[in-house]
Design an enzyme around this catalytic site. Structure first.
Site, PDB file in Angstrom:
ATOM      1  N   TYR A 132       0.836  -1.210   0.000  1.00 38.85           N
ATOM      2  CA  TYR A 132       0.000   0.000   0.000  1.00 38.85           C
ATOM      3  C   TYR A 132       0.873   1.263   0.000  1.00 38.85           C
ATOM      4  O   TYR A 132       0.981   1.944   1.027  1.00 38.85           O
ATOM      5  CB  TYR A 132      -0.916   0.001   1.221  1.00 38.85           C
ATOM      6  N   TRP A 142      -4.497   6.256   1.752  1.00 38.20           N
ATOM      7  CA  TRP A 142      -5.890   5.817   1.786  1.00 38.20           C
ATOM      8  C   TRP A 142      -6.695   6.724   2.708  1.00 38.20           C
ATOM      9  O   TRP A 142      -6.223   7.144   3.757  1.00 38.20           O
ATOM     10  CB  TRP A 142      -5.988   4.376   2.273  1.00 38.20           C
ATOM     11  N   ASP A 169      -7.858   5.345   6.326  1.00 38.58           N
ATOM     12  CA  ASP A 169      -6.603   5.166   7.074  1.00 38.58           C
ATOM     13  C   ASP A 169      -6.129   6.496   7.653  1.00 38.58           C
ATOM     14  O   ASP A 169      -5.647   6.556   8.785  1.00 38.58           O
ATOM     15  CB  ASP A 169      -5.506   4.626   6.152  1.00 38.58           C
ATOM     16  N   ASP A 206     -13.522  -4.969   2.218  1.00 39.02           N
ATOM     17  CA  ASP A 206     -13.653  -5.360   0.814  1.00 39.02           C
ATOM     18  C   ASP A 206     -14.378  -6.674   0.549  1.00 39.02           C
ATOM     19  O   ASP A 206     -15.319  -6.724  -0.232  1.00 39.02           O
ATOM     20  CB  ASP A 206     -12.261  -5.446   0.170  1.00 39.02           C
ATOM     21  N   ARG A 211      -6.762 -13.431   0.636  1.00 40.08           N
ATOM     22  CA  ARG A 211      -7.223 -12.265  -0.114  1.00 40.08           C
ATOM     23  C   ARG A 211      -8.515 -12.611  -0.856  1.00 40.08           C
ATOM     24  O   ARG A 211      -8.906 -13.776  -0.939  1.00 40.08           O
ATOM     25  CB  ARG A 211      -6.154 -11.821  -1.121  1.00 40.08           C
ATOM     26  N   TYR A 226      -8.826 -11.901   5.031  1.00 43.50           N
ATOM     27  CA  TYR A 226      -9.098 -10.458   4.985  1.00 43.50           C
ATOM     28  C   TYR A 226     -10.243 -10.081   5.935  1.00 43.50           C
ATOM     29  O   TYR A 226     -10.095 -10.175   7.134  1.00 43.50           O
ATOM     30  CB  TYR A 226      -9.356 -10.076   3.526  1.00 43.50           C
ATOM     31  N   TRP A 227     -11.402  -9.673   5.404  1.00 43.84           N
ATOM     32  CA  TRP A 227     -12.516  -9.259   6.265  1.00 43.84           C
ATOM     33  C   TRP A 227     -13.529 -10.382   6.479  1.00 43.84           C
ATOM     34  O   TRP A 227     -14.653 -10.126   6.924  1.00 43.84           O
ATOM     35  CB  TRP A 227     -13.201  -8.024   5.669  1.00 43.84           C
ATOM     36  N   GLU A 284      -1.536  -5.881   9.403  1.00 49.77           N
ATOM     37  CA  GLU A 284      -2.801  -5.385   8.876  1.00 49.77           C
ATOM     38  C   GLU A 284      -3.976  -6.022   9.621  1.00 49.77           C
ATOM     39  O   GLU A 284      -4.935  -5.352  10.000  1.00 49.77           O
ATOM     40  CB  GLU A 284      -2.864  -5.710   7.387  1.00 49.77           C
ATOM     41  N   GLN A 332       1.905  -1.760   9.162  1.00 54.20           N
ATOM     42  CA  GLN A 332       0.706  -1.056   8.713  1.00 54.20           C
ATOM     43  C   GLN A 332       0.537   0.210   9.545  1.00 54.20           C
ATOM     44  O   GLN A 332       0.487   0.168  10.778  1.00 54.20           O
ATOM     45  CB  GLN A 332      -0.507  -1.980   8.878  1.00 54.20           C
TER      46      GLN A 332
END
Length: 445
Positions: free
Chosen positions: A33, A37, A40, A179, A213, A371-372, A415, A430
């Site tokens: 990254y 962002w 962020d 995401d 991911r 991820y989420w 992250e 991060q």
């Protein structure tokens, strides 16, 4: 020495932010990254406030220097110095200044999406943290940023909520900040992908397993939605009339309510007046909408698929949106806390520590490394901790803070983290992880 009082950990977190400092703005992480962002930046400003008031102010002023004419704050401001192949989709994919009439001058280029509005929260925390001679710097900053914040919030309250529902509509899962959450599975499945130009993903090279991911099918839909927004030249009315993904995002909307509360406080500090009634109305409308979208069976707040005219049923951390929006009465607060601490979330028997996973382990779409879809995100933990403080739940907030510091204090600032083992995942160093650790350590609550 306990993590909560560790000067060494504070220094390590500060060093992450300094290494990622690009001279007035902060890259999200060193490798995956390399750009700025939007949401962020709100968290990063909170961390920087404990190091340098002026530098924290510049983080947000720099971001808002690329605000669109509509008031939108873009979700990415691209770093002109980053290698062309460092991130996809990069500036060459968006070419914002050429495609979108309302985009700011370029370079730097921006994306055409937005993200949850953490900025007023960060701005007010800068003011709260500043002491002594720094108060003048903080006051000047608030006076400069306030009209831009107001324009940004008004854009979200109007262009992104033309129905006046109190909930923000997102055009893309990336706008949510979460995401690949199961929240988006059903709305994404309804998106029919047409012919896409060839592209190469860059994110898979920064993880140990592709399962960490979004899948290739999800990614194809992400890129297709970008193409549709580009086709519409980011015209809000055209998007609302033809876009294949329109979802009322309750987490985004709850952060907007909390940000509007911060904006009201900023109003008082800078002496603004006429807009207070308007902002108060946004707050009331948002809280009422979140209450009306809370499922009585699960006591979780549910997103709403505009195109399908139906709620999106998924047990994720977004379901705690009313807690983040604040001002719950005693009964609703008690029921929300029961849900948070139940076996569906913090109390699940396999959790390594009592920290909120991004998706409930009992949800069919849960994946502990993806991820989420399951991992614990430090910024989500911070939002819940901050919300507990605002609700007067200081003991619960203190326990959550200590568990977070125990998890995130092993010399890494990842992250996100595997919820059952605590393994750091995703990108390391991060910036927003370091920022919330700084805030936890400085607050001592």
């Amino acid at each position: 020495m306990p993590a909560a009082s560790s000067p060494e950990l504070f220094q390590q977190a500060a060093d992450v932010l300094r290494r990622n400092d690009m001279g007035g703005w902060t890259r999200a992480a060193p490798d995956l990254y390399p750009h700025q962002w939007s949401w962020d930046a709100g968290f990063i400003a909170i961390g920087l406030a404990h190091l340098d008031t002026g530098r924290a102010a510049r983080e947000l002023l720099g971001l808002f220097g690329h605000q669109w004419k509509t008031g939108k704050v873009p979700h990415i401001v691209f770093n002109p110095g980053a290698p062309p192949d460092s991130y996809f989709p990069g500036p060459e994919h968006w070419v914002s200044a050429g495609l979108f009439p309302d985009a700011p001058p370029a370079p730097p280029y921006t994306s055409a999406l937005c993200q949850p509005p953490t900025h007023a929260i960060g701005a007010f925390r800068i003011w709260e943290t500043a002491g002594g001679d720094e108060k003048d710097t903080a006051l000047g900053f608030l006076r400069e940023l306030y009209p831009k914040l107001l324009l940004w919030h008004r854009y979200l309250a109007t262009a992104r909520d033309p129905e006046g529902s109190g909930l923000v509509t997102i055009y893309h899962p990336w706008e949510s900040g979460t995401d690949n959450s199961p929240r988006w599975d059903a709305p994404l499945r309804a998106v029919e992908v047409g012919d896409l130009p060839p592209y190469q993903r860059r994110d898979l090279g920064h993880v140990d397993e592709p399962s960490e991911r979004p899948t290739d099918d999800e990614y194809a839909r992400y890129i297709w939605l970008v193409e549709k927004i580009k086709d519409a030249r980011c015209d809000e009315a055209r998007i609302y009339g033809s876009h294949p993904f329109l979802v009322k995002d309750v987490l985004f909307s709850s952060i907007l309510v909390a940000a509007n509360e911060a904006l009201l406080e900023i109003c008082k500090v800078v002496g603004a007046g006429p807009e207070r009634e308007e902002i108060s109305a946004w707050i009331d409308r948002g809280r009422n909408a979140l209450a009306s979208h809370t499922d009585p069976e699960t006591n979780l707040c549910l997103d709403y698929d505009v195109l399908a005219s139906s709620p999106v049923r998924a047990r994720t951390v977004a379901g705690l949106a009313p807690l983040i929006a604040g001002s719950l009465d005693g009964n609703r607060l008690a029921r929300t806390l029961d849900t948070l601490y139940s076996e569906v979330f913090l109390g699940h028997p396999r959790m390594r520590r009592p920290l909120p996973p991004s998706t409930s382990p009992d949800e069919p779409g849960f994946h502990p490394r993806s991820y989420w879809r399951g991992p614990v995100w430090p910024v989500a933990v911070w939002l819940i901790w901050w919300s507990l403080l605002r609700a007067g739940e200081h003991k619960r907030a203190g326990n959550l803070r200590q568990a977070a510091l125990d998890e995130f204090s092993a010399g890494h600032f990842a992250e996100y983290y595997e919820p059952f083992t605590g393994e750091p995942l995703g990108s390391d160093d991060q910036s927003w992880t370091a920022a919330v650790v700084l805030d936890w350590l400085a607050r001592g609550e």
